[in-house]
Design a protein around this motif. Structure first.
Motif, short mmCIF file in Angstrom:
data_model
loop_
_atom_site.label_atom_id
_atom_site.label_comp_id
_atom_site.label_asym_id
_atom_site.label_seq_id
_atom_site.Cartn_x
_atom_site.Cartn_y
_atom_site.Cartn_z
N THR A 65 -9.50 2.32 -1.21
CA THR A 65 -9.54 1.19 -0.10
C THR A 65 -10.95 0.82 -0.11
O THR A 65 -11.52 -0.36 0.15
CB THR A 65 -8.84 1.08 1.10
N LYS A 70 0.33 -1.34 -0.15
CA LYS A 70 0.30 -0.15 -0.28
C LYS A 70 0.56 1.12 -0.24
O LYS A 70 0.99 1.66 -0.76
CB LYS A 70 -1.19 0.19 1.08
N HIS A 103 -13.73 0.63 -2.89
CA HIS A 103 -13.60 -0.62 -3.47
C HIS A 103 -14.08 -2.01 -2.74
O HIS A 103 -13.61 -2.91 -3.02
CB HIS A 103 -11.88 -0.96 -4.03
N ASP A 104 -14.17 -1.86 -1.02
CA ASP A 104 -14.16 -3.12 -0.55
C ASP A 104 -16.01 -2.60 -0.35
O ASP A 104 -16.93 -2.02 0.52
CB ASP A 104 -13.16 -2.73 0.82
N GLU A 106 -1.23 -2.08 -6.56
CA GLU A 106 -0.65 -2.36 -4.36
C GLU A 106 -1.68 -3.71 -4.18
O GLU A 106 -1.13 -4.38 -3.80
CB GLU A 106 -1.75 -1.91 -3.24
N SER A 107 -2.98 -4.25 -5.20
CA SER A 107 -3.53 -5.24 -4.96
C SER A 107 -2.78 -7.07 -5.90
O SER A 107 -2.40 -7.84 -5.53
CB SER A 107 -4.70 -5.28 -5.76
N ALA A 144 -8.69 -8.36 -4.15
CA ALA A 144 -7.49 -8.61 -3.83
C ALA A 144 -7.43 -9.19 -1.87
O ALA A 144 -7.88 -9.99 -1.80
CB ALA A 144 -7.08 -7.05 -2.68
N TYR A 196 -4.30 2.91 -7.80
CA TYR A 196 -3.92 3.06 -6.35
C TYR A 196 -3.90 1.59 -6.18
O TYR A 196 -2.78 0.50 -5.75
CB TYR A 196 -4.49 3.63 -5.56
N GLU A 197 -5.39 1.10 -5.51
CA GLU A 197 -5.38 0.01 -5.76
C GLU A 197 -5.30 -1.34 -6.43
O GLU A 197 -4.60 -2.67 -6.16
CB GLU A 197 -7.23 0.02 -5.28
N THR A 198 -5.46 -0.97 -7.56
CA THR A 198 -4.95 -2.10 -8.64
C THR A 198 -3.90 -2.26 -8.49
O THR A 198 -3.87 -3.82 -8.70
CB THR A 198 -5.26 -1.50 -10.34
N LYS A 241 -6.44 -8.88 1.60
CA LYS A 241 -6.75 -7.73 3.09
C LYS A 241 -5.53 -7.58 3.75
O LYS A 241 -5.72 -6.35 3.67
CB LYS A 241 -7.83 -7.91 3.60
#
Length: 397
Positions: A172, A146, A175-176, A241-242, A389, A237-239, A391
């Motif tokens: 985050t 992250k 997307h959750d 990081e995941s 992802a 970001y999330e993509t 967690k």
């Protein structure tokens, strides 16, 4: 229609890294299958590589939020159509999409991303130091993936990372699907207010970042600027990081592949492409709507019908990739669709590759005995939502 599947079926994963098993049978029997969308619309879903590329490259299919039917719900609620949001070009068609994307293309070329490689390596090294300072075991997501992804993207865009507590939680939570709706809305509001503040700062004191350059270009309103910043952060970001965290998890679960990569570090770029194909973390929300009647896969897609494209299924099509369910870092991966296809193909894919290269390289170099600190089945996965992802990923060394 009696043969239409529910929109929930294609998201029912049964294995940590594999797409839902239904795609195997759909691809063999009806690669363009009827699907009931959350709002009751009976549209379609593709499971083959060929049809996925056809839909995503055909200008007769629209990606506008003004029409169409969302293939997923948002915290259980059907998502309604809405007018174009200024600057939010991901859900626009030409010429509006072309207008915005053209302004940003130069910021994300391979050459521009390559200039960030040294900085990415520095950030990765600093996050390795932070992991060492924390001590073993550590959560790879929290202490490495992250912050690495958010720091690099923030620097490029022009968001001060030292104030990440004002904007970093929002992507985050968005997307959750299990996140508290009120908490997510609050975080979104705080992030939007912060982006407005940063744009005003850059108007007064420009810096060497994307926001300042867009301001200097003079074509965008503050609303458009803030929405573009929002889009870049939430899409990039999330993509990334995941992809990094789940990629490490996958390598740890495939020790022979990990050993081969450690033995020949020069295979890293190829390994990253294979991990992108194999995992395809961008799992939902890729859909288009027919602007006219279209013949596709032996069926007639009527004007107004929506077609969901499963990128994970396309990347596991044996017609394109031999033994697609296997992770093989020596495979030929050209043409994989982890970043989509067509005019909406991921704008930031070159930056993502730079981040992933720095992230994997630093981690594997620093911890030759890296391993899971828990049993694989205890790693908490986020199987729903737009991004596949983990967690958290407890690791030891």
């Amino acid at each position: 229609m009696s043969d239409a599947i529910s929109f929930e079926e294609p998201w029912a994963r049964t294995h940590q890294f594999d797409p839902p098993a239904i795609f195997e049978s759909l691809r063999a029997e009806r690669p363009l299958a009827r699907m009931v969308y959350p709002d009751g619309h009976v549209g379609w879903i593709t499971s083959s590589y060929e049809l996925a590329r056809s839909v995503l490259s055909d200008p007769r299919f629209s990606h506008s939020t003004e029409i169409g039917h969302f293939p997923v719900t948002h915290r259980g609620q059907v998502m309604p159509n809405h007018p174009r949001i200024p600057g939010m070009f991901i859900h626009m068609d030409p010429p509006h999409h072309t207008h915005y994307r053209r302004m940003l293309t130069g910021e994300f070329t391979a050459r521009r991303a390559g200039r960030l490689a040294a900085r990415a390596e520095t950030v990765a090294a600093e996050q390795i130091d932070a992991m060492r300072a924390h001590g073993s075991p550590a959560d790879l997501v929290k202490h490495y993936a992250k912050p690495l992804s958010l720091r690099i993207l923030s620097e490029l865009v022009g968001l001060p990372y030292e104030e990440a507590d004002r904007y970093g939680h929002a992507p985050t939570l968005l997307h959750d699907p299990d996140a508290d709706p009120q908490e997510a809305m609050t975080a979104m509001g705080q992030a939007a207010a912060f982006f407005t503040e940063v744009v005003e700062r850059r108007r007064k004191e420009p810096q060497d970042d994307l926001i300042s350059r867009l301001i200097a270009d003079g074509q965008l309103s503050d609303e458009e600027l803030c929405n573009i910043v929002t889009l870049l952060l939430f899409a990039g970001y999330e993509t990334t990081e995941s992809a990094l965290a789940v990629g490490v998890f996958a390598l740890l679960q495939h020790p022979a592949q990990l050993a081969a990569l450690r033995a020949e570090p020069g295979k890293l770029d190829a390994a990253i492409e294979e991990l992108l194909r194999y995992l395809t973390v961008n799992q939902y929300d890729t859909y288009r709507t027919a602007l006219e009647d279209i013949e596709l896969g032996g069926e007639t897609v009527k004007k107004g019908d929506s077609v969901t494209v499963s990128l994970p299924a396309a990347n596991r099509d044996p017609a394109k990739f031999a033994c697609p369910a296997e992770l093989d870092i020596d495979r030929e991966t050209s043409g994989h669709m982890a970043f989509g296809f067509g005019i909406h193909q991921c704008l930031g894919q070159n930056l993502a590759r730079v981040e992933l290269r720095a992230g994997f390289s630093a981690l594997l170099g620093a911890f030759p005995d890296l391993g899971l600190a828990v049993a694989p089945e205890e790693v908490p996965l986020r199987l729903q939502g737009s991004v596949f992802a983990v967690k958290s990923l407890p690791v030891s060394w």
